[in-house]
Design a protein around this motif. Sequence first.
Motif, short mmCIF file in Angstrom:
data_model
loop_
_atom_site.label_atom_id
_atom_site.label_comp_id
_atom_site.label_asym_id
_atom_site.label_seq_id
_atom_site.Cartn_x
_atom_site.Cartn_y
_atom_site.Cartn_z
N ASP A 248 11.72 3.23 13.58
CA ASP A 248 11.39 4.53 14.12
C ASP A 248 12.61 5.44 14.15
O ASP A 248 12.52 6.64 13.92
CB ASP A 248 10.81 4.38 15.53
N ASP A 249 13.78 4.86 14.46
CA ASP A 249 15.01 5.65 14.49
C ASP A 249 15.31 6.22 13.11
O ASP A 249 15.73 7.36 12.96
CB ASP A 249 16.19 4.79 14.95
N GLU A 250 15.07 5.40 12.07
CA GLU A 250 15.30 5.87 10.71
C GLU A 250 14.36 7.01 10.38
O GLU A 250 14.71 7.95 9.68
CB GLU A 250 15.13 4.72 9.72
N ALA A 251 13.11 6.92 10.86
CA ALA A 251 12.14 7.97 10.59
C ALA A 251 12.59 9.27 11.23
O ALA A 251 12.47 10.35 10.64
CB ALA A 251 10.77 7.56 11.13
N GLU B 80 4.61 10.38 12.90
CA GLU B 80 4.81 9.84 14.24
C GLU B 80 3.49 9.41 14.87
O GLU B 80 3.39 8.34 15.48
CB GLU B 80 5.51 10.88 15.11
N THR B 81 2.44 10.24 14.70
CA THR B 81 1.13 9.91 15.26
C THR B 81 0.57 8.63 14.63
O THR B 81 -0.01 7.79 15.30
CB THR B 81 0.14 11.07 15.03
N ALA B 82 0.75 8.50 13.33
CA ALA B 82 0.22 7.34 12.60
C ALA B 82 1.12 6.12 12.74
O ALA B 82 0.76 5.03 12.28
CB ALA B 82 0.06 7.68 11.12
N ASN B 83 2.29 6.31 13.38
CA ASN B 83 3.25 5.20 13.52
C ASN B 83 3.52 4.56 12.17
O ASN B 83 3.46 3.34 11.99
CB ASN B 83 2.71 4.16 14.51
N ILE B 84 3.83 5.41 11.21
CA ILE B 84 3.87 4.98 9.82
C ILE B 84 5.01 4.03 9.50
O ILE B 84 4.99 3.33 8.49
CB ILE B 84 3.94 6.22 8.90
N THR C 217 0.83 -1.19 0.00
CA THR C 217 0.00 0.00 0.00
C THR C 217 0.86 1.24 0.00
O THR C 217 2.07 1.18 0.09
CB THR C 217 -0.91 0.05 1.26
N VAL C 218 0.19 2.38 -0.09
CA VAL C 218 0.91 3.65 -0.10
C VAL C 218 0.85 4.32 1.27
O VAL C 218 1.21 5.47 1.41
CB VAL C 218 0.31 4.61 -1.14
N THR C 219 0.40 3.61 2.29
CA THR C 219 0.19 4.26 3.57
C THR C 219 1.19 3.84 4.63
O THR C 219 0.95 3.98 5.81
CB THR C 219 -1.22 3.95 4.09
#
Length: 314
Positions: free
Chosen positions: A27-30, A40-44, A19-21
Amino acid sequence: MLKHKKLLSALLAAVMLFTVTGCGGTDDEAEDAGATSWEETANITATDETDEELYEQAIAEGGEVTLYSISSRCTKVAEAFMDKYPEITCTPFDISTNDLLDKVTREHEAGQYVADVVHIKDEDGSLYNEYVQNKIFYIYQPADILAHIDPSLTETQTPLYIELTQLFYNAEAYPDGSPVTNIWQVTEPQWKGKILMQDPLNNVGWGSWITGFCVGDTPDQLAAAYEELYGEELVLSEGCANAGYEFLKRLRENEPIFTSASDEVAEAVGTPGQSDPPIGFCASSKLRKNEDNGWVLAPVNLYPTSGIPAVNSL
């Protein structure tokens, strides 16, 4: 709501695979990449939830998941998804490439994020550069699916499937095989006005298909194919830089019929009962419709190349 859409999108990915979502990584990479508050809120960056965990969370929140797709098969995908996850409603939209991108772009600019999942082709890297890099789309790469795949192969997209843009003929009208075997034959007078294809000006994927004739080693292959067919070297017209441009010039002069969809090409070529049917370029996946529609569509093993691969991703 943001978390809710992320959960539903991830569930649909279990059926369509990608998917595109979401986005691969930790998380560290983000954080290193400068994650936004929404990400961050969406824990993408979470990629290790199981289908069961996502389904339970999605049921608790309720809602719908929306799919934009360039394939008519999206309806069957939605049905399969809802059979597997009956507590969730999936709404599919079958949209042409250019219309899909226009719709997504206008919605994004207006702050209306309607699509949870987008199925589309990225044949020239424009989707990655313009949509993924600008965080309009996210590549979702679940750890359990991607664990055995070399990460270098999925840096810009995760391939869902590959189909060919290739030439087809009517097997009933030509029981002994294709009337065309060398690509230069489609530029001959007997095929004037009898060649179908999607309009490359109205479809970014077909624009890439056109470009493919003029770059890399394809022009040299086309020149060799011309000499093999006619026994003489190809003479380029004024303004044609190589054999690719020359082929496209002659193809255009043969007045091909442009359609708005690949299905129209397949139906016009493959419908039985025709005495003098056209030939046409369309997606190889249309062969699946022979049985359901009674078509006699058959692929051409065209020289010097059977077709141009088109990578589908989400």
